[in-house]
Write an enzyme that holds these catalytic residues in place. Sequence first.
Site, mmCIF file in Angstrom:
data_model
loop_
_atom_site.group_PDB
_atom_site.id
_atom_site.type_symbol
_atom_site.label_atom_id
_atom_site.label_comp_id
_atom_site.label_asym_id
_atom_site.label_seq_id
_atom_site.Cartn_x
_atom_site.Cartn_y
_atom_site.Cartn_z
ATOM 1 N N HIS A 378 0.818 -1.215 0.000
ATOM 2 C CA HIS A 378 0.000 0.000 0.000
ATOM 3 C C HIS A 378 0.857 1.273 0.000
ATOM 4 O O HIS A 378 0.344 2.374 -0.228
ATOM 5 C CB HIS A 378 -0.922 0.001 1.225
ATOM 6 N N ASP A 382 -2.297 2.225 -4.556
ATOM 7 C CA ASP A 382 -3.540 2.616 -3.902
ATOM 8 C C ASP A 382 -4.592 1.517 -4.053
ATOM 9 O O ASP A 382 -4.508 0.677 -4.962
ATOM 10 C CB ASP A 382 -4.076 3.924 -4.497
#
Length: 407
Positions: A378, A382
């Site tokens: 992450h 995204d």
Amino acid sequence: MAIDIKAPAFPESVADGEIATWHKQEGDTVERDELIVEIETDKVVMEVVAPESGTITKIAFAEGDTIESEAVLATLEPGAVTAKPSAPASTEATAASDSTPGEAPQMGPAARQLVEEHGLDPSAISGTGKGGRLTKEDVMAHLAGAPSGAASAPGAANIVDSPALDESPQPSGERVEKRVPMTRMRARIAERLLDASQQTAMLTTFNEVNMAPLMKLRKQYKEQFEKTHNGTRLGFMGFFVKACCEALKRFPEVNASIDGNDVVYHGYQDVGVAVSTNDGLVVPILRDADFMSIADIEAAIRDLGLKAKDKKLTMDDMTGGTFTLSNGGVFGSLLSTPILNPPQTGILGMHTIQERPVAIDGQVVIQPMMYLALSYDHRLIDGKTAVQFLVTVKGLIEDPARILLQL
């Protein structure tokens, strides 16, 4: 003039290795290209062979010693190999059976591990390999034929054998334990998995794919495909690799890696395919997978799987990779969260195909469904990108013609 026998040059990702097995001792004669020593690294077992025929005059390291890249392992005095006087010619099997009692035969790492785990006397096992060499199959056969309660090596009375090899009941009330050291490969796997969980912001997103169209296509062309491509079988992995390559082109973040404060975007798709072996999970690489046909991918995966099983994978086979596929479905896994293979930022987990009721055009029908899981870092990817990547793979698999048409 004496020749130094050196360890192979290790890639940057491999710091050192360990002497696993010496197949020759000081004073032994060797033929050119004959196996001398096996080196175990955290990725593969490497074989070192004789560069010339001659005699081993010096061995610099013992089994279990740690060595660095290109370390001098032994010294070879080149020269013609003179056959030792021996009894009249006989078969290798007969020669092996007539060996000196108590003398341990030569054996590979797999056979040695089984012998040590079960506390066996290797000299009591008949070797069927070349020159009486003890193979893993020989040890397995010996274990299968050994009577229950047979005497084992001293100190092995309280060791529990692997259930897969010895299912004899243990004495009632006896609390036994088994302690064995990790192999370098297993220790390295454990280290990398821990690093991945601690040094990445790993998250997993899920989806499911209807496998009916792909299964129909495979059934229709399976036999013709195998005949056309010299016995290469048509599986699902080829389609998933091609689907992932197309999705990686559309979402380059999933194909990138993080190097310090930099993001490295790869203009190619080197796809790793996780393969399970007795020594642990390994990930050989399909290089430039986007330029490979489905037949090429299926053939390469088969060859890499066989090499992994026989411990013949090389450093080149294991180094690199920009994205990974892991198929836990072959073992029956319904759903899982695959762990990243740093510095990669994405890994796709495939799972078992299970018939489930789904709604199609307002009707509830039974379809062969597979859960897909995409674990991603992450820090770079995204949630929107990860979901769109997975939806792209799903769409390509459910409509395989789009893979060929790149739609």
